[in-house]
Design a protein around this motif. Structure first.
Motif, PDB file in Angstrom:
ATOM      1  N   UNK A 117       0.845  -1.203   0.000  1.00 27.34           N
ATOM      2  CA  UNK A 117       0.000   0.000   0.000  1.00 27.34           C
ATOM      3  C   UNK A 117       0.875   1.246   0.000  1.00 27.34           C
ATOM      4  N   UNK A 118       1.903   1.247   0.840  1.00 30.39           N
ATOM      5  CA  UNK A 118       2.802   2.403   0.907  1.00 30.39           C
ATOM      6  C   UNK A 118       3.485   2.653  -0.430  1.00 30.39           C
ATOM      7  N   UNK A 119       3.915   1.581  -1.082  1.00 29.14           N
ATOM      8  CA  UNK A 119       4.598   1.715  -2.368  1.00 29.14           C
ATOM      9  C   UNK A 119       3.647   2.287  -3.434  1.00 29.14           C
ATOM     10  N   UNK A 120       2.430   1.783  -3.469  1.00 32.67           N
ATOM     11  CA  UNK A 120       1.440   2.262  -4.452  1.00 32.67           C
ATOM     12  C   UNK A 120       1.093   3.731  -4.214  1.00 32.67           C
ATOM     13  N   UNK A 121       0.868   4.081  -2.956  1.00 33.34           N
ATOM     14  CA  UNK A 121       0.507   5.465  -2.630  1.00 33.34           C
ATOM     15  C   UNK A 121       1.684   6.412  -2.877  1.00 33.34           C
ATOM     16  N   UNK A 122       2.904   5.938  -2.629  1.00 30.97           N
ATOM     17  CA  UNK A 122       4.084   6.776  -2.874  1.00 30.97           C
ATOM     18  C   UNK A 122       4.208   7.118  -4.355  1.00 30.97           C
ATOM     19  N   UNK A 123       3.931   6.152  -5.226  1.00 29.85           N
ATOM     20  CA  UNK A 123       3.960   6.424  -6.672  1.00 29.85           C
ATOM     21  C   UNK A 123       2.896   7.454  -7.050  1.00 29.85           C
ATOM     22  N   UNK A 124       1.701   7.299  -6.502  1.00 30.95           N
ATOM     23  CA  UNK A 124       0.614   8.239  -6.785  1.00 30.95           C
ATOM     24  C   UNK A 124       0.950   9.631  -6.266  1.00 30.95           C
ATOM     25  N   UNK A 125       1.449   9.704  -5.050  1.00 30.12           N
ATOM     26  CA  UNK A 125       1.815  10.992  -4.450  1.00 30.12           C
ATOM     27  C   UNK A 125       2.912  11.662  -5.267  1.00 30.12           C
ATOM     28  N   UNK A 126       3.887  10.897  -5.693  1.00 31.90           N
ATOM     29  CA  UNK A 126       4.994  11.440  -6.474  1.00 31.90           C
ATOM     30  C   UNK A 126       4.500  12.050  -7.786  1.00 31.90           C
TER      31      UNK A 126
END
Length: 163
Positions: A117-126
């Motif tokens: 979840x953190x990895x997916x959200x980090x890509x979206x946030x970036x």
């Protein structure tokens, strides 16, 4: 999307970018038509953590030199705030379970899900950060900096003392 991101018309040098003044004026007109007068209000459906992020961002945007956001950016801003809230929640859960992972295989599965979840959200946030001018690259592309502080930085003070 691949390729170069567009440069705002106000930053185009006709000689450097090989554009005629008519082309630059047409881009300026198109940019002005995209600006709206509506003010952004925090949507009521956001989670509490996302609302905190919304308020933080709006304060930062108001302190910047230029108007960046309009009502056309509402969905991107909502997605950014929710992604940030989800990331923080997953990070809290991950931190909570890291101490028990060695003795509990179920905890390891929770950690794996949190990390995904953190990895997916980090890509979206970036991705959204650059679009919303929240990164140095995004601000440079728009030709702006964060709000200037009236107090000089330590580095500026050091150089001013030498004069």
């Amino acid at each position: 999307m691949t390729g170069r991101k567009p440069t705002p018309a106000s930053l185009i040098d006709a000689a450097e970018h090989k554009r005629s003044t008519d082309e630059i004026d047409a881009r300026n007109d198109a940019e002005q038509r995209l600006k709206t007068k509506a003010t952004l209000k925090c949507p009521s459906h956001l989670s509490d953590e996302a609302k905190k992020e919304w308020r933080r961002l709006i304060r930062l945007y108001r302190s910047m030199e230029a108007d960046i956001l309009c009502d056309l950016d509402l969905q991107s801003l909502v997605m950014y705030c929710e992604a940030t809230a989800i990331y923080k929640k997953a990070q809290e859960t991950w931190t909570k379970y890291t101490s028990v992972v060695a003795s509990n295989p179920d905890a390891q599965r929770v950690l794996d899900k949190c990390f995904a979840v953190m990895e997916k959200q980090a890509r979206l946030i970036s991705g959204l950060s650059e679009q919303l001018c929240l990164t140095p690259v995004g601000r440079a592309r728009m030709g702006m900096n964060a709000a200037k502080s009236s107090k000089p930085s330590a580095l500026e003070t050091l150089f001013d003392e030498d004069d």
